[in-house]
Design a protein around this motif. Structure first.
Motif, short mmCIF file in Angstrom:
data_model
loop_
_atom_site.label_atom_id
_atom_site.label_comp_id
_atom_site.label_asym_id
_atom_site.label_seq_id
_atom_site.Cartn_x
_atom_site.Cartn_y
_atom_site.Cartn_z
N ASN A 1 -20.26 -56.01 7.97
CA ASN A 1 -21.42 -55.15 8.20
C ASN A 1 -21.01 -53.99 9.09
O ASN A 1 -21.16 -54.05 10.31
CB ASN A 1 -22.57 -55.95 8.80
CG ASN A 1 -23.86 -55.18 8.73
OD1 ASN A 1 -23.88 -53.95 8.85
ND2 ASN A 1 -24.95 -55.89 8.55
N ILE A 2 -20.52 -52.95 8.45
CA ILE A 2 -20.04 -51.80 9.20
C ILE A 2 -21.18 -51.09 9.92
O ILE A 2 -21.00 -50.56 11.01
CB ILE A 2 -19.23 -50.84 8.29
CG1 ILE A 2 -18.40 -49.88 9.12
CG2 ILE A 2 -20.12 -50.11 7.32
CD1 ILE A 2 -17.31 -50.51 9.92
N GLY A 3 -22.36 -51.12 9.32
CA GLY A 3 -23.51 -50.47 9.95
C GLY A 3 -23.86 -51.05 11.30
O GLY A 3 -24.11 -50.31 12.26
N LEU A 4 -23.85 -52.38 11.39
CA LEU A 4 -24.13 -53.03 12.68
C LEU A 4 -23.07 -52.70 13.72
O LEU A 4 -23.38 -52.48 14.89
CB LEU A 4 -24.24 -54.54 12.51
CG LEU A 4 -25.51 -55.07 11.85
CD1 LEU A 4 -25.44 -56.58 11.69
CD2 LEU A 4 -26.74 -54.67 12.65
N ALA A 5 -21.82 -52.65 13.29
CA ALA A 5 -20.73 -52.32 14.21
C ALA A 5 -20.85 -50.88 14.71
O ALA A 5 -20.67 -50.61 15.90
CB ALA A 5 -19.38 -52.55 13.54
N SER B 1 -19.42 -36.53 13.50
CA SER B 1 -18.74 -37.17 12.37
C SER B 1 -18.78 -36.29 11.13
O SER B 1 -18.27 -36.68 10.08
CB SER B 1 -19.40 -38.51 12.05
OG SER B 1 -19.39 -39.36 13.14
N ASP B 2 -19.43 -35.14 11.24
CA ASP B 2 -19.61 -34.22 10.11
C ASP B 2 -20.35 -34.89 8.96
O ASP B 2 -19.97 -34.78 7.80
CB ASP B 2 -18.25 -33.65 9.65
CG ASP B 2 -18.40 -32.41 8.80
OD1 ASP B 2 -19.40 -31.68 8.97
OD2 ASP B 2 -17.52 -32.17 7.94
N LEU B 3 -21.41 -35.62 9.32
CA LEU B 3 -22.28 -36.29 8.35
C LEU B 3 -23.71 -35.82 8.57
O LEU B 3 -24.07 -35.42 9.67
CB LEU B 3 -22.26 -37.81 8.55
CG LEU B 3 -20.95 -38.55 8.41
CD1 LEU B 3 -21.11 -39.99 8.87
CD2 LEU B 3 -20.48 -38.50 6.97
N SER B 4 -24.53 -35.94 7.55
CA SER B 4 -25.95 -35.68 7.76
C SER B 4 -26.53 -36.90 8.48
O SER B 4 -26.03 -38.02 8.34
CB SER B 4 -26.67 -35.45 6.44
OG SER B 4 -26.74 -36.66 5.70
N ALA B 5 -27.57 -36.67 9.24
CA ALA B 5 -28.22 -37.77 9.96
C ALA B 5 -28.77 -38.80 8.97
O ALA B 5 -28.69 -40.00 9.22
CB ALA B 5 -29.34 -37.23 10.85
N SER B 6 -29.28 -38.33 7.84
CA SER B 6 -29.84 -39.27 6.85
C SER B 6 -28.74 -40.14 6.23
O SER B 6 -28.94 -41.33 6.01
CB SER B 6 -30.63 -38.53 5.78
OG SER B 6 -29.80 -37.61 5.11
N ILE C 1 -25.73 -47.04 8.47
CA ILE C 1 -26.12 -48.00 9.49
C ILE C 1 -27.01 -49.10 8.90
O ILE C 1 -26.88 -50.27 9.24
CB ILE C 1 -26.81 -47.29 10.68
CG1 ILE C 1 -25.76 -46.47 11.45
CG2 ILE C 1 -27.52 -48.27 11.60
CD1 ILE C 1 -26.33 -45.54 12.49
N LYS C 2 -27.89 -48.73 7.98
CA LYS C 2 -28.77 -49.71 7.34
C LYS C 2 -28.06 -50.56 6.29
O LYS C 2 -28.62 -51.51 5.77
CB LYS C 2 -29.94 -48.99 6.66
CG LYS C 2 -30.94 -48.41 7.62
CD LYS C 2 -32.06 -47.74 6.83
CE LYS C 2 -33.16 -47.24 7.70
NZ LYS C 2 -34.25 -46.64 6.90
N GLY C 3 -26.82 -50.20 5.96
CA GLY C 3 -26.07 -50.95 4.96
C GLY C 3 -26.39 -50.54 3.54
O GLY C 3 -26.04 -51.24 2.60
#
Length: 103
Positions: free
Chosen positions: A2-6, A25-30, A36-38
């Motif tokens: 679960n990478i989102g939890l980490a 991280s050069d990502l959109s917040a969405s 994060i939600k998996g």
């Protein structure tokens, strides 16, 4: 795994907002929220960008994301101890970087 939890755990330990993490991280917040939600899995390149923005080695992020079944040759005690040490080190670095960050 679960990478989102980490990611979320490290983000909170480091005292970084989601919007700041997304920007660094050069990502959109969405998109970050979906990770994060998996609901999305980041590429290795994006995972490295996220880890870098968190100030955490990507290998530690992956270790924190792993579940016990993914490390069958390691005792539960060792896994727990490694997770505890990694968490303490991330938190200590956050406190060093920003003395206002606390547990």
């Amino acid at each position: 795994m679960n990478i989102g939890l980490a990611i979320e755990k490290c983000r909170k330990l480091r005292g970084i907002t989601k919007s700041r993490l997304a920007k660094e991280s050069d990502l959109s917040a969405s998109y970050l929220t979906l990770i994060i939600k998996g609901e999305r899995e980041p590429t290795i390149s994006k995972l490295e960008d996220i880890a870098s923005a968190l100030g955490v080695p990507s290998s530690i992020l992956l270790f924190l994301a792993s579940d016990d079944s993914e490390l069958p040759n390691m005792s539960l005690e060792v896994k727990d101890e490694l997770r505890t040490v990694a968490t303490k080190l991330i938190q200590a670095q956050a406190e060093k970087d920003n003395p206002l960050v606390s547990s």
